[in-house]
Scaffold this motif. Structure first.
Motif, PDB file in Angstrom:
ATOM      1  N   ALA A 120      -5.731  33.708 170.233  1.00 48.09           N
ATOM      2  CA  ALA A 120      -6.595  33.158 171.152  1.00 48.09           C
ATOM      3  C   ALA A 120      -7.360  32.201 170.926  1.00 48.09           C
ATOM      4  N   LEU A 121      -8.130  32.668 169.782  1.00 48.83           N
ATOM      5  CA  LEU A 121      -9.383  31.648 169.217  1.00 48.83           C
ATOM      6  C   LEU A 121      -8.522  29.517 169.193  1.00 48.83           C
ATOM      7  N   ALA A 122      -7.401  29.744 168.447  1.00 44.52           N
ATOM      8  CA  ALA A 122      -6.914  28.408 169.035  1.00 44.52           C
ATOM      9  C   ALA A 122      -6.864  28.146 170.086  1.00 44.52           C
ATOM     10  N   ALA A 123      -6.157  28.641 170.813  1.00 46.32           N
ATOM     11  CA  ALA A 123      -5.623  28.898 172.605  1.00 46.32           C
ATOM     12  C   ALA A 123      -6.672  27.440 173.301  1.00 46.32           C
ATOM     13  N   ARG A 124      -7.856  28.236 172.604  1.00 43.38           N
ATOM     14  CA  ARG A 124      -9.283  27.771 173.944  1.00 43.38           C
ATOM     15  C   ARG A 124      -9.005  26.050 173.885  1.00 43.38           C
ATOM     16  N   LYS A 125      -9.033  25.801 175.443  1.00 40.55           N
ATOM     17  CA  LYS A 125      -9.114  23.818 175.569  1.00 40.55           C
ATOM     18  C   LYS A 125      -8.241  23.221 175.012  1.00 40.55           C
ATOM     19  N   PRO A 149       1.981  28.140 170.786  1.00 39.44           N
ATOM     20  CA  PRO A 149       1.000  29.291 170.214  1.00 39.44           C
ATOM     21  C   PRO A 149       0.886  28.288 168.852  1.00 39.44           C
ATOM     22  N   THR A 150       2.049  27.427 168.492  1.00 41.08           N
ATOM     23  CA  THR A 150       2.474  27.223 167.004  1.00 41.08           C
ATOM     24  C   THR A 150       1.346  25.798 167.130  1.00 41.08           C
ATOM     25  N   CYS A 151       1.234  25.425 168.001  1.00 39.73           N
ATOM     26  CA  CYS A 151       1.223  23.733 168.251  1.00 39.73           C
ATOM     27  C   CYS A 151      -0.502  24.646 168.039  1.00 39.73           C
ATOM     28  N   GLN A 152      -0.786  24.977 169.193  1.00 47.80           N
ATOM     29  CA  GLN A 152      -2.275  25.097 168.880  1.00 47.80           C
ATOM     30  C   GLN A 152      -3.160  25.439 167.942  1.00 47.80           C
ATOM     31  N   ILE A 153      -2.091  26.252 166.966  1.00 49.52           N
ATOM     32  CA  ILE A 153      -2.620  26.613 165.517  1.00 49.52           C
ATOM     33  C   ILE A 153      -3.374  25.674 164.664  1.00 49.52           C
ATOM     34  N   LEU A 154      -2.163  24.681 164.840  1.00 48.95           N
ATOM     35  CA  LEU A 154      -1.732  23.262 164.264  1.00 48.95           C
ATOM     36  C   LEU A 154      -2.732  22.310 164.572  1.00 48.95           C
ATOM     37  N   HIS A 155      -2.174  21.521 165.770  1.00 42.23           N
ATOM     38  CA  HIS A 155      -2.879  20.271 165.932  1.00 42.23           C
ATOM     39  C   HIS A 155      -4.100  20.947 166.585  1.00 42.23           C
ATOM     40  N   HIS A 156      -4.926  22.175 166.587  1.00 46.36           N
ATOM     41  CA  HIS A 156      -5.963  22.147 168.318  1.00 46.36           C
ATOM     42  C   HIS A 156      -7.176  22.486 166.866  1.00 46.36           C
ATOM     43  N   SER A 157      -6.322  23.235 165.931  1.00 47.37           N
ATOM     44  CA  SER A 157      -7.159  24.693 165.158  1.00 47.37           C
ATOM     45  C   SER A 157      -7.049  24.361 163.609  1.00 47.37           C
ATOM     46  N   ALA A 158      -5.825  23.716 163.073  1.00 42.31           N
ATOM     47  CA  ALA A 158      -5.303  23.267 161.648  1.00 42.31           C
ATOM     48  C   ALA A 158      -5.992  24.932 160.623  1.00 42.31           C
ATOM     49  N   TRP A 159      -5.194  25.664 161.074  1.00 39.43           N
ATOM     50  CA  TRP A 159      -4.972  27.237 160.562  1.00 39.43           C
ATOM     51  C   TRP A 159      -6.320  27.596 161.447  1.00 39.43           C
ATOM     52  N   GLY A 160      -7.056  27.168 162.263  1.00 37.17           N
ATOM     53  CA  GLY A 160      -8.344  28.430 162.539  1.00 37.17           C
ATOM     54  C   GLY A 160      -9.493  27.568 161.832  1.00 37.17           C
ATOM     55  N   THR A 161      -9.438  25.843 161.640  1.00 37.15           N
ATOM     56  CA  THR A 161     -10.575  25.429 160.539  1.00 37.15           C
ATOM     57  C   THR A 161     -11.180  24.579 161.462  1.00 37.15           C
ATOM     58  N   GLY A 162     -10.635  24.595 163.243  1.00 34.90           N
ATOM     59  CA  GLY A 162     -11.212  23.565 164.048  1.00 34.90           C
ATOM     60  C   GLY A 162     -10.658  22.091 163.536  1.00 34.90           C
ATOM     61  N   ALA A 163     -10.308  21.407 162.776  1.00 33.19           N
ATOM     62  CA  ALA A 163      -9.396  20.750 162.843  1.00 33.19           C
ATOM     63  C   ALA A 163      -7.574  20.325 163.341  1.00 33.19           C
ATOM     64  N   SER A 164      -7.430  19.254 162.934  1.00 36.70           N
ATOM     65  CA  SER A 164      -6.178  18.868 163.958  1.00 36.70           C
ATOM     66  C   SER A 164      -5.094  17.917 162.718  1.00 36.70           C
ATOM     67  N   LEU A 165      -4.454  17.900 162.580  1.00 36.20           N
ATOM     68  CA  LEU A 165      -3.537  17.777 162.075  1.00 36.20           C
ATOM     69  C   LEU A 165      -2.865  16.513 162.276  1.00 36.20           C
ATOM     70  N   PHE A 166      -2.464  16.529 163.409  1.00 38.02           N
ATOM     71  CA  PHE A 166      -1.626  15.043 164.091  1.00 38.02           C
ATOM     72  C   PHE A 166      -1.979  14.989 165.773  1.00 38.02           C
ATOM     73  N   VAL A 167      -2.041  13.602 165.766  1.00 38.99           N
ATOM     74  CA  VAL A 167      -2.121  13.241 167.083  1.00 38.99           C
ATOM     75  C   VAL A 167      -0.735  13.898 168.016  1.00 38.99           C
ATOM     76  N   HIS A 168      -1.035  14.502 169.035  1.00 40.92           N
ATOM     77  CA  HIS A 168       0.223  14.997 169.583  1.00 40.92           C
ATOM     78  C   HIS A 168       1.106  14.332 170.341  1.00 40.92           C
ATOM     79  N   GLU A 169       0.714  12.712 170.981  1.00 40.87           N
ATOM     80  CA  GLU A 169       1.299  12.686 171.750  1.00 40.87           C
ATOM     81  C   GLU A 169       2.336  11.171 170.609  1.00 40.87           C
TER      82      GLU A 169
END
Length: 377
Positions: free
Chosen positions: A218-223, A229-249
């Motif tokens: 839920a935290l990773a899904a914010r904004k 959900p998998t993309c959110q926790i990886l791209h938008h949150s990097a396992w909850g750290t707030g980082a990003s693992l890739f450029v989505h596009e």
């Protein structure tokens, strides 16, 4: 007469891999070209080693090292032209190591715990020794991503893998640098969650809505822009750290849809070592009193003079995890160890992981790797 309602049947427990059996690789290569090699580290841990060949015994070999929670699958994407394709077409023999942090193995979830010292001391040197026993005097290169690169730097500065023909380091090498919020979240998460969970999953379908992990998703899904959900926790949150693992596009739809296969759960018990590394701004040994790890330098940057191979530091300009760690590494080594052959290349428009799994990586990234290897083969 008292009537008793029969007890409701118990829900079956979710089946979790507990044996170190390797999950099959997913690829489109001829099966005859793929040699899965039974392989264990010197401390007895089952690993994975795969050789991709065509019978040509003159090809230089290239060892590919994935990042933590990823696997060798990141180099074999069947939906795009992948790095193994590029290496084979350019006359190389790829060797893929699934070290103990691979999601093809169960250790991040249910297996024995480890630190990055174990990877640097056992996994990588053992793989290099095995490959050299097979290839003889042929050149051996290494292409390493993220934590695979970070642990390789510790092996190199310990003198455990001498004589490599060249090393390509992607994302981070000797000078890890995280954003302040990422570092803070990593510290808080490690302290608050360590008594409740021991890893952070990425596949919401496996954990379900009513689980202890739901608040993390839920935290990773914010904004987040993507509904997955998998993309959110990886791209938008990097396992909850707030980082990003890739450029989505930069990801093809097929790659995006299998992110849960390409990246697995992140163990929280590894965080203390990662935090020590990040705070030191270099790769430091975790085990200070255990004599088994004395071969590793306490501080890899201080031992950088032992690096005896040319190094290409590669990074995406939009790296949302390690920021400008590679540029920093180049600048530091240029001042402290000017005799080393180290160059830095930045890939415009790329993040961290998409430098290998991006749909355009073959055009935008792999050429830099092949040019570097070609100069030294």
């Amino acid at each position: 007469m008292i009537f008793r309602t029969p007890p409701a049947p118990r829900r079956p427990l979710r089946r979790v891999r507990t044996t170190p059996a390797l999950r099959p690789l997913r690829h489109r290569l001829d099966a005859a070209r793929v040699e899965e090699i039974p392989f264990h580290a010197p401390d007895g841990v089952r690993l994975g080693l795969t050789r991709i060949g065509d019978g040509d015994t003159d090809r230089p070999a290239v060892l590919l090292l994935h990042g933590h929670t990823a696997s060798s699958d990141m180099f074999l994407l069947p939906e795009t032209r992948n790095l193994v394709d590029a290496l084979l077409d350019d006359g190389y023999e790829p060797w893929l190591l699934d070290w103990r942090g691979s999601c093809r193995l169960p250790y991040n979830e249910t297996g024995r715990r480890y630190t990055y010292d174990d990877v640097a001391l056992y996994d990588i040197p053992a793989a290099v020794d095995h490959i050299r026993g097979r290839i003889g005097d042929r050149p051996l290169f290494a292409v390493a991503h993220c934590i695979g690169s970070l642990t390789l730097s510790l092996s190199l500065t310990a003198g455990l893998v001498p004589g490599l023909a060249g090393v390509v380091s992607q994302g981070v090498f000797l000078t890890p640098k995280l954003a302040g919020r990422t570092s803070l979240r990593m510290t808080i998460a490690g302290e608050l969650l360590k008594t409740r969970i021991d890893h952070i999953p990425v596949d919401f379908r496996k954990v379900g809505l009513r689980s202890r992990y739901t608040p993390l998703f839920a935290l990773a899904a914010r904004k987040a822009d993507c509904p997955d959900p998998t993309c959110q926790i990886l791209h938008h949150s990097a396992w909850g750290t707030g980082a990003s693992l890739f450029v989505h596009e930069n990801l093809a739809d097929a790659t995006h849809d299998r992110l849960a296969d390409l990246l697995g759960p992140a163990p929280l018990w590894i965080l203390p070592h990662l935090r020590r590394i990040e705070l030191a701004r270099t790769v430091v040994r975790w085990h200070d009193t255990d004599h088994r790890y004395r071969a590793l330098p306490p501080n890899a940057l201080d031992a950088a003079a032992r690096i005896d191979t040319p190094v290409l530091l590669l990074a995406g300009s939009e790296n949302g995890l390690w920021l400008d760690s590679q540029r920093l590494c180049h600048d530091v080594l240029a001042r402290r160890q000017p005799q080393l052959d180290v160059r830095y290349t930045e890939i415009p428009g790329y993040g961290h992981l998409d430098t290998f799994i991006g749909r355009g990586a073959a055009l935008d990234v792999f050429g830099h790797i092949l040019d570097f290897l070609g100069e030294r083969r």
